[in-house]
Design a protein around this motif. Structure first.
Motif, mmCIF file in Angstrom:
data_model
loop_
_atom_site.group_PDB
_atom_site.id
_atom_site.type_symbol
_atom_site.label_atom_id
_atom_site.label_comp_id
_atom_site.label_asym_id
_atom_site.label_seq_id
_atom_site.Cartn_x
_atom_site.Cartn_y
_atom_site.Cartn_z
ATOM 1 N N PHE A 174 4.972 -3.546 8.883
ATOM 2 C CA PHE A 174 4.893 -2.918 7.566
ATOM 3 C C PHE A 174 3.535 -2.247 7.350
ATOM 4 N N SER A 175 2.466 -2.827 7.890
ATOM 5 C CA SER A 175 1.158 -2.184 7.776
ATOM 6 C C SER A 175 1.164 -0.839 8.497
ATOM 7 N N ALA A 176 1.764 -0.794 9.683
ATOM 8 C CA ALA A 176 1.859 0.469 10.425
ATOM 9 C C ALA A 176 2.722 1.478 9.665
ATOM 10 N N ALA A 177 3.816 0.998 9.046
ATOM 11 C CA ALA A 177 4.673 1.895 8.265
ATOM 12 C C ALA A 177 3.923 2.454 7.057
ATOM 13 N N HIS A 178 3.075 1.617 6.433
ATOM 14 C CA HIS A 178 2.283 2.084 5.295
ATOM 15 C C HIS A 178 1.341 3.209 5.711
ATOM 16 N N ILE A 179 0.671 3.032 6.835
ATOM 17 C CA ILE A 179 -0.204 4.093 7.365
ATOM 18 C C ILE A 179 0.615 5.345 7.659
ATOM 19 N N PHE A 180 1.778 5.157 8.223
ATOM 20 C CA PHE A 180 2.640 6.264 8.635
ATOM 21 C C PHE A 180 3.028 7.131 7.439
ATOM 22 N N VAL A 181 3.420 6.492 6.323
ATOM 23 C CA VAL A 181 3.857 7.287 5.166
ATOM 24 C C VAL A 181 2.675 7.801 4.372
ATOM 25 N N LEU A 317 -11.393 2.608 -12.082
ATOM 26 C CA LEU A 317 -12.680 2.970 -11.488
ATOM 27 C C LEU A 317 -12.715 4.473 -11.234
ATOM 28 N N SER A 318 -13.930 5.030 -11.130
ATOM 29 C CA SER A 318 -14.063 6.447 -10.793
ATOM 30 C C SER A 318 -13.492 6.696 -9.404
ATOM 31 N N THR A 319 -12.918 7.890 -9.253
ATOM 32 C CA THR A 319 -12.073 8.148 -8.092
ATOM 33 C C THR A 319 -12.800 8.913 -7.008
ATOM 34 N N SER A 320 -12.485 8.519 -5.776
ATOM 35 C CA SER A 320 -12.939 9.267 -4.603
ATOM 36 C C SER A 320 -11.880 9.092 -3.531
ATOM 37 N N VAL A 321 -11.206 10.187 -3.194
ATOM 38 C CA VAL A 321 -10.129 10.096 -2.203
ATOM 39 C C VAL A 321 -10.628 9.574 -0.862
ATOM 40 N N PRO A 322 -11.826 9.992 -0.383
ATOM 41 C CA PRO A 322 -12.305 9.375 0.861
ATOM 42 C C PRO A 322 -12.421 7.864 0.768
ATOM 43 N N LEU A 323 -12.818 7.362 -0.428
ATOM 44 C CA LEU A 323 -12.898 5.908 -0.583
ATOM 45 C C LEU A 323 -11.511 5.265 -0.578
ATOM 46 N N PHE A 324 -10.502 6.046 -1.018
ATOM 47 C CA PHE A 324 -9.137 5.520 -0.935
ATOM 48 C C PHE A 324 -8.794 5.132 0.497
ATOM 49 N N LYS A 325 -9.283 5.939 1.424
ATOM 50 C CA LYS A 325 -8.951 5.680 2.820
ATOM 51 C C LYS A 325 -9.577 4.378 3.310
ATOM 52 N N MET A 326 -10.613 3.916 2.612
ATOM 53 C CA MET A 326 -11.221 2.654 2.994
ATOM 54 C C MET A 326 -10.238 1.497 2.854
ATOM 55 N N MET A 327 -9.231 1.697 1.982
ATOM 56 C CA MET A 327 -8.242 0.640 1.815
ATOM 57 C C MET A 327 -7.548 0.332 3.137
ATOM 58 N N PHE A 328 -7.468 1.336 3.985
ATOM 59 C CA PHE A 328 -6.761 1.134 5.240
ATOM 60 C C PHE A 328 -7.644 0.469 6.290
ATOM 61 N N VAL A 329 -8.936 0.323 5.978
ATOM 62 C CA VAL A 329 -9.761 -0.541 6.816
ATOM 63 C C VAL A 329 -9.270 -1.977 6.698
ATOM 64 N N HIS A 330 -8.624 -2.264 5.550
ATOM 65 C CA HIS A 330 -8.057 -3.595 5.338
ATOM 66 C C HIS A 330 -7.111 -3.981 6.461
ATOM 67 N N ALA A 331 -6.319 -3.009 6.919
ATOM 68 C CA ALA A 331 -5.359 -3.323 7.982
ATOM 69 C C ALA A 331 -6.071 -3.746 9.261
ATOM 70 N N ILE A 332 -7.184 -3.073 9.592
ATOM 71 C CA ILE A 332 -7.948 -3.446 10.788
ATOM 72 C C ILE A 332 -8.598 -4.808 10.594
ATOM 73 N N ILE A 333 -9.261 -4.967 9.436
ATOM 74 C CA ILE A 333 -9.951 -6.232 9.176
ATOM 75 C C ILE A 333 -8.970 -7.395 9.179
ATOM 76 N N SER A 334 -7.844 -7.212 8.466
ATOM 77 C CA SER A 334 -6.869 -8.307 8.374
ATOM 78 C C SER A 334 -6.258 -8.608 9.740
ATOM 79 N N THR A 335 -6.023 -7.571 10.546
ATOM 80 C CA THR A 335 -5.460 -7.803 11.881
ATOM 81 C C THR A 335 -6.403 -8.637 12.737
ATOM 82 N N ILE A 336 -7.690 -8.283 12.718
ATOM 83 C CA ILE A 336 -8.669 -9.019 13.529
ATOM 84 C C ILE A 336 -8.811 -10.454 13.025
ATOM 85 N N ILE A 337 -8.957 -10.607 11.701
ATOM 86 C CA ILE A 337 -9.163 -11.937 11.128
ATOM 87 C C ILE A 337 -7.943 -12.817 11.337
ATOM 88 N N LEU A 338 -6.765 -12.281 11.031
ATOM 89 C CA LEU A 338 -5.553 -13.102 11.097
ATOM 90 C C LEU A 338 -5.181 -13.444 12.536
#
Length: 588
Positions: A174-181, A317-338
């Motif tokens: 599902f994380s990969a599907a989220h990135i995909f869409v 919060l004030s918006t920055s689309v590049p910062l939105f992409k930081m949310m997808f660092v979560h997938a990397i962090i969570s994958t490594i941690i989990l």
């Protein structure tokens, strides 16, 4: 320029636009947004790229005087538009437009069913294509990274049959599907055969359901370390709420559905952090302490990475689309941690299994040694009892006169014969050789017969309430009463009466018969109630009398084999003397 109505191009041209630099966000709003771009003239012919992020915007219209004039139908991009030449920049929405020698204004009208968040950039087409190539490669590598760990989880599940690995594999999918869409891959690869509504529904389904899929795994993982039970139940309830948001999206309330999903994810992550803080784990072992530390730090970091972008989606919060992409660092962090947590968990389980195997091997060796000792003991006792019977028979035969010395000798031989008999009975019980033959008989009559046959009439007083018919083994019950009466007469006070009571008694909803044998405790004292039915147990002062410590042990085993219960009770003192009572209850 933004507003809830569908403004026309003419209205947009007459409107006053506010200069803006950075990202624009209206949150989950039904408003549409007009953006005017002033494109300076170029001395050389070429193409210009207008890149619009994020890729989940549904409909983007471009009005450009250099493309067939301002009155021509707008060029379309976004999730509603099929992929055509000039309406996309790699995976992103956008347009490739011709350059002009004159400065001109072009207009973008944007609307979406998702959060209205926009970042527009203008660059040369060549630069945009290079950037899109790099970004496409990064997205592909990102998805491959997530799926590789998902494949690892799937293989681990297939080998170990551990459901947590299966949930981890599903979480990665599902994380990969989220990135995909999110990054536009769904539109890029499916525009030829999926309608915009179908793509929209897929996007909403992935965004709404990923929280539940990830949450189920997270709760299962954290729960293995403990934590507040009420909090786990609350999170499970929260994980069921996406089942409400999806029907909302199907009914056309997509923005409401996604807004609810974003709020749920925020609350869920905060509750996960609280759950990790309440977990205790196995602090006695190094791996247990490591996993507890890692899970707390890991979920705190994951929550921070996800919560901030979601608050931007909600326009808090004030918006920055590049910062939105930081949310997808979560997938990397969570994958490594989990995956690290799963490896530690596997190591813990492997060590536990090794310890269990060692303990099992030791236990098995102990059982084999105990079996060997028991067989050796049984062989020795069998030989000993067999060898002692012949001398005892001779002693009893030669001491048949009525002389006082012969009487004493006969009694000693009789006591030794009883000890031998009880040892043999005990060994048969240990070997599981209790043979039960049931028949109907009168329990009161059997007790009276035992008393009479052992010439105990002078010391035993029998109380009964008439015939007490019962279905059980009379032979075993005779042995039970013989041992109880022998114990009572041997250890009672001198010149006192042993009382036997036979009566009907119910135990719960079962009817039965109870026999109570009571005697006044003599100078030997009362036995320990916790040890009285233990094999070979005798109180310290009881050793002055002959005995084997097997009589009451045999009583307990025989009564249990007949489905009954035997109990021992010491009453309070009466005239300075205590009474010991053995009760035998059997079902009728």
């Amino acid at each position: 320029m933004g507003g809830p109505h569908r403004a026309s191009l003419a209205e947009a041209q007459q409107a006053t636009f506010t200069e803006f630099e950075g990202s624009i966000a209206l949150g989950y709003s039904r408003d549409e947004l007009w953006v005017m771009l002033t494109i300076t003239g170029q001395s050389e012919d070429g193409e210009i790229a207008i890149v619009v992020e994020p890729a989940f915007l549904r409909r983007i219209e471009l009005y450009d005087p250099a493309m067939n004039g301002m009155n021509a139908p707008p060029a379309l991009s976004g999730r509603d538009a099929a992929i055509e030449v000039g309406n996309h920049v790699g995976l992103y929405s956008g347009f490739i437009i011709p350059s002009s020698r004159y400065t001109r204004n072009v207009y973008l009208r944007l609307r979406t069913t998702t959060s209205l968040t926009v970042d527009v950039s203008v660059m040369s087409a060549d630069m945009a294509k290079r950037n899109s190539f790099v970004q496409g490669g990064l997205v592909a590598a990102y998805i491959a990274f997530l799926l590789s760990f998902g494949a690892w989880g799937l293989m681990a599940w297939a080998i170990r049959r551990d459901g947590l690995f299966g949930l981890f594999a599903l979480r990665q999918l599902f994380s990969a599907a989220h990135i995909f869409v999110y990054f536009g891959s769904l539109r890029f690869f499916s525009s030829g055969f999926l309608s915009p509504d179908a793509r929209d529904l897929i996007y909403v389904f992935v965004c709404c359901s990923i929280a539940s899929v990830a949450g189920i795994f997270d709760v299962r993982l954290i729960s293995e370390l403990g934590g507040w039970r009420w909090l786990r139940k609350a999170i499970y309830v929260l994980l069921c709420l996406p089942a409400v948001t999806l029907p909302l999206a199907i009914a056309g309330h997509v923005q409401t559905s996604l807004q609810m999903s974003a709020l749920l994810i925020n609350v869920q992550l905060l509750m996960m952090v609280l759950l990790t803080l309440s977990a205790e784990g196995d602090r006695s072992k190094e791996l247990g302490r490591r996993s507890l530390w890692l899970i707390r730090c890991g979920y705190f970091v994951m929550a921070m990475v996800v919560v901030a972008p979601l608050l931007m989606y909600l326009n808090i919060l004030s918006t920055s689309v590049p910062l939105f992409k930081m949310m997808f660092v979560h997938a990397i962090i969570s994958t490594i941690i989990l995956s690290g947590l799963l490896l530690i968990r596997n190591r813990q389980r492997d060590l536990a299994e090794q310890e269990a195997r060692v303990l099992l091997s030791m236990k098995d060796a102990e059982l084999r040694e105990e079996s060997r000792r028991r067989l050796a003991k049984e062989g020795f006792l069998s030989m000993l009892t067999h060898e002692l019977r012949n001398p005892l028979s001779v002693i009893q035969l030669l001491s048949s006169s009525e002389k006082e010395g012969d009487k004493t000798l006969r009694q000693a031989a009789s006591d030794m014969a009883n000890v031998i008999a009880r040892v043999e009975q005990s060994e048969r019980i240990d070997g599981g050789q209790i043979h039960v033959e049931q028949s109907y008989f009168d329990m009161a009559a059997l007790v009276a017969q035992v008393v009479q046959s052992h010439a105990l009439n002078g010391r035993v007083f029998i109380e009964n309430s008439g015939a007490q018919m019962i279905l059980t083994d009379p032979r075993l019950m005779q042995h039970v009463f013989e041992n109880l009466l022998d114990n009572a007469t041997k250890y009672s006070a001198k010149d006192t009466v042993v009382r036997v009571e036979v009566s009907g008694a119910a135990l719960g909803d079962r009817v039965g018969v109870v026999v109570r044998v009571s005697n006044v405790i003599g100078d030997v004292g009362a036995p320990d109630p916790n040890l009285v039915f233990t094999k070979y147990y005798r109180s310290k002062r009881a050793h002055r009398n002959p005995g084997s410590g097997l009589g009451l042990f045999l009583v307990d085993r025989w009564v249990t084999a007949l489905g009954g219960i035997v109990d021992f009770l010491v009453s309070g003192e009466i005239e300075g003397m205590q009474t010991a009572t053995f009760s035998v209850w059997l079902p009728q």
